[in-house]
Design an enzyme around this catalytic site. Structure first.
Site, short mmCIF file in Angstrom:
data_model
loop_
_atom_site.label_atom_id
_atom_site.label_comp_id
_atom_site.label_asym_id
_atom_site.label_seq_id
_atom_site.Cartn_x
_atom_site.Cartn_y
_atom_site.Cartn_z
N ASP A 112 1.12 -1.42 0.17
CA ASP A 112 0.12 0.19 0.19
C ASP A 112 1.29 1.44 0.64
OD1 ASP A 112 -2.02 1.91 0.22
OD2 ASP A 112 -2.81 0.69 1.93
C1 BGC Z 1 -5.35 2.97 0.28
C2 BGC Z 1 -4.97 2.31 -1.32
C3 BGC Z 1 -4.34 2.79 -3.01
C4 BGC Z 1 -3.43 4.08 -2.27
C5 BGC Z 1 -3.46 4.67 -3.68
C6 BGC Z 1 -3.84 4.09 0.05
O1 BGC Z 1 -3.37 5.41 0.37
O2 BGC Z 1 -4.48 2.53 1.44
O3 BGC Z 1 -6.55 1.65 -0.87
O4 BGC Z 1 -4.78 2.12 -3.05
O5 BGC Z 1 -2.95 4.52 -1.51
O6 BGC Z 1 -3.41 5.81 -4.39
#
Ligand code: BGC
Length: 743
Positions: free
Chosen positions: A282
């Site tokens: 993530d």
């Molecule tokens: C989120 C993810 C997301 C990623 C990219 C993160 O903060 O938890 O779900 O895909 O950001 O935007």
């Protein structure tokens, strides 16, 4: 924490005069050549042929993103990005395209700020309320098509963490509280998506069941509970769809960050489940090079803090073996060949808006749950000359959506803002321009339809008093990066509903919520419809249900408890300030370096959702699996046949006067002594029935769904003994019951 992070991206692109052309050029590059382009070879063989040609630098290139404006360091190479959350530079020399990733939970995110358009589908939890695997496939296919049209070849969606904590601000992006329902649904979403030749991903692996302190929390949970609950949802989804990616989550699990957790990434995901794709962190969830790599993390997003230069050094120093590095690269290339993004790269095109509307509306109609319908208050009679009062929640202009990285931009901007306001801002409350007032007026042409904003309960009650019917809209906004303080409707909406209900005995409540809500007024209103965040065509779907053009069929994928006092945890454990720094450029470095852990213990364990309320004998407001229809159904003739899959057969009849679709649910109680909650969902069938019609239904239950996870044997185990199978319309109404002995 990341206010307007992609807005920052577009602003910077404009200021720096960066053109988005390189990305476009990559997608339109001549077809690559090389022995790996022989499509009769397997994806594994093709990946290996490419790896043989790659330099160390090229290999490292595939292992990380290039940054994200507003979120840590950004590489000079980022100019090739298509504007999505992630951009991995390709290797043109070998014909390997860039990976252009976009968030795409309920539609392609942030399209507006790129001057593009995306369909907003009903939110993910809403789609789970359809219990409809074909609809889930269509959901994924639509997202896949629109990603390609916008020049993306990878989706960041597929959220499947369980609703263990009903106040979690991201439950709206997930698929409910049951692992089998959630796993089967996400499997179909990913299958539909990847069939469009787009890399899919399932997230957030694992136990990211609260947003509070998500970058530092350490979730304590025992292995059996983990495997039978949240992990089972991932296991089923991964087995059904073979997704390209699994995104590991921000939090720690039993001591280690999820993105450097050997048990989760290697022992379970790659070894036990035989996952062939790649694990990506993530955004900012990577915290080390050597440890993370050895634990099974293949790819760092969004930047190259640990998997760029430090990875190269670690490989050169022998701290990361070449075989390990090659495995990371292999997994990424293999996924690209297997999904077809190399053989059939996306071409930018125009999104099919009308087609998107149709899919979105149909799924919304299958997702809205009728919770109460006293004296057949609904459906409303469109031919009657009557007065209808429409109250609250901006229902004159729009319907709510869920925020965070899932946010889809509404066409023309937020429905409650002046036109032309521009792109969405992080955690702004976004209302889609789908107006219930308009669609209700369009149905009830003979009626006098009047609107009150609901900001003053007395004025709303005065309007309701003189109307034949009052429809109150109530909303609960939720988003990534927050949890709810409680399950009450915010902004005194309970008081508004109570006043309107006191003024008019024919009060209908339409809920637009991403989590369950408490309802102190439940006995005072005549009908309640849970519409969730219903997407681009929500108001059209809603009017079709309110006036009976569509017979509701959806069932709750989460329990609605009576009160927070009944939840497993009275309060969500929130982080101390040291574990949750205020956002600043420095906070990013602190997060990467690792924040001090704070503890939360999910000691409810196996008892997630209805399994908790069942075990604890707590009465609920509306149970899991519950939902009404404008017709009635009966159940009979249960037969259970043991075998390699247990076959559960029964008859469902439509005993009312309208055609409908009944979701017939099958639960099983495991033998005494297994330590399991009283029952678990083991299958279902959605049966379409005309009035008076009956159909025989067979649900085949695979052994794993009847098994427990034996930690000592590190394996699923079907415990010999007496199993009771139950069938019916909800987890609490199960008229059919039969016990069999399984060995
Ligand atoms: C989120 C993810 C997301 C990623 C990219 C993160 O903060 O938890 O779900 O895909 O950001 O935007």
């Amino acid at each position: 924490m990341r206010l307007g992070r992609t807005n920052v991206a577009s602003v910077c692109a404009v200021i720096l005069g960066i053109a988005l052309l390189p990305a476009y050029a990559q997608f339109n590059a001549p077809k690559p050549t090389g022995p790996w382009m022989n499509t009769s070879l397997s994806p594994d063989e093709r990946a290996d042929l490419v790896i043989k040609q790659m330099t160390l630098d090229e290999k490292i290139t595939l292992l990380h993103g290039t940054g994200m404006f507003g979120l840590g360091p950004v590489s000079a190479l980022h100019t090739g990005s298509n504007g999505g959350a992630g951009y991995v530079v390709g290797i043109p020399r070998l014909g390997i395209p860039a990976i252009q990733m976009s968030d795409a939970a309920y539609g392609v995110r942030s399209s507006g700020e790129n001057g593009r358009y995306s369909t907003a589908l009903p939110n993910n939890l809403a789609s789970a309320a359809s219990w409809d695997l074909k609809a889930a496939y269509e959901y994924g296919a639509l997202i896949g098509r629109e990603l390609r049209d916008q020049g993306y070849n990878m989706s960041l969606g597929g959220g499947v963490d369980l609703t263990r904590e009903p106040r979690n601000g991201r439950n709206f992006e997930y698929l409910g509280e049951d692992p089998i329902l959630a796993g089967k649904m996400v499997g179909q979403v990913m299958t539909g998506l990847q069939a469009q030749h787009v890399l899919g991903d399932i997230k957030h692996y694992a136990m990211n069941d609260q947003e509070s302190g998500r970058n530092s929390v350490n979730v304590n949970i025992d292995k059996r509970a983990m495997r039978e609950t949240d992990l089972l949802a991932f296991e089923i989804g991964i087995q059904d769809a073979n997704p390209a990616g699994v995104m590991c989550s921000y939090n720690r699990v039993n001591g280690d960050y999820a993105c450097e957790n050997k048990y989760l990434l290697t022992d379970v995901l790659k070894k036990d489940w035989k996952f062939k794709g790649f694990v990506l962190s993530d955004w900012g969830g990577t915290h080390s090079t050597v440890k993370a790599s050895a634990a099974g993390l293949d790819h760092e997003e969004p930047a190259e803090i640990f998997y760029g230069e430090p990875m190269k050094k670690a490989v050169e120093a022998g701290q990361v073996p070449m075989s390990e590095l090659n495995d990371h690269v292999h997994r990424i290339l293999r996924a690209m060949f297997a999904t077809g993004v190399i053989d059939d790269p996306p071409q930018k095109s125009v999104v099919d808006v009308v087609g998107g509307f149709e899919v979105s509306q149909k799924i919304a109609e299958q997702s809205m749950v009728l919770l109460k319908n006293e004296n057949s208050q609904l459906p409303l009679d469109a031919s009657k000359a009557q007065t209808i009062a429409i109250i609250g929640a901006h229902s004159d202009v729009g319907m709510l959506s869920g925020g965070g990285s899932a946010q889809v931009d509404p066409p023309g901007g937020n429905a409650i803002m002046p036109p032309g306001k521009g792109a969405t801002v992080w955690q702004e409350h976004i209302w889609f321009p789908t107006s219930p007032l308009k669609t209700i007026k369009a149905k009830a042409v003979k009626a006098k339809v009047e609107y009150d904003a609901g900001t003053d309960p007395d004025s709303a009650a005065a309007l309701a008093k003189n109307a034949d019917v009052a429809i109150v809209f109530a909303s609960q906004w939720v988003s990534e990066g927050m949890d709810l303080p409680n399950l009450a409707l915010p902004h005194d909406q309970d008081a508004l509903i109570a006043k309107v209900a006191a003024a008019n005995p024919h009060t209908i409540v339409v809920l637009e919520t991403g989590d369950p809500v408490t309802m102190p007024w439940v006995n005072d209103v005549s009908a309640i419809l849970e519409a969730w965040f219903p997407g681009s065509r929500g108001a059209n779907a809603l009017a079709n249900i309110l006036f009976g053009d569509v017979n509701p069929s959806a069932k709750l994928p989460i329990t609605f408890p009576k009160s927070e006092a009944d939840l497993p945890h009275l309060k969500i454990v929130t982080p101390p300030p040291t574990s949750n720094p205020r956002w600043s450029p420095d906070a990013w470095k602190q997060i990467a370096a690792g924040l001090p852990a704070f503890q939360t213990t999910y000691d409810e364990g196996l008892k997630v959702g209805y399994k908790w309320y069942d075990t604890e004998h707590k009465a609920v407001l509306f149970p899991f699996g519950y939902g009404l229809s404008y017709t009635t159904y009966s159940y009979s003739n249960l037969k259970v046949e043991p075998g390699s899959d247990v076959r559960v057969s029964f008859t469902v009849a439509n005993t009312g006067s309208r055609a409908g679709a009944e979701i017939a649910e099958v639960y099983a109680a495991l033998p005494a002594g297994t330590g399991e909650p009283p029952k678990r969902l083991v299958g279902w069938s959605k049966v379409e029935l005309n009035p008076g019609e009956s159909k025989d239904v067979t649900v085949e239950v695979e052994p794993k769904y009847l098994s427990i996870f034996n930690v000592e044997k590190d394996a699923w185990q079907l415990v010999p003994g007496n199993y009771t199978f139950m069938a019916g319309p909800s987890s609490q109404t199960l008229p059919l019951k039969e016990s069999v002995n399984l060995q």
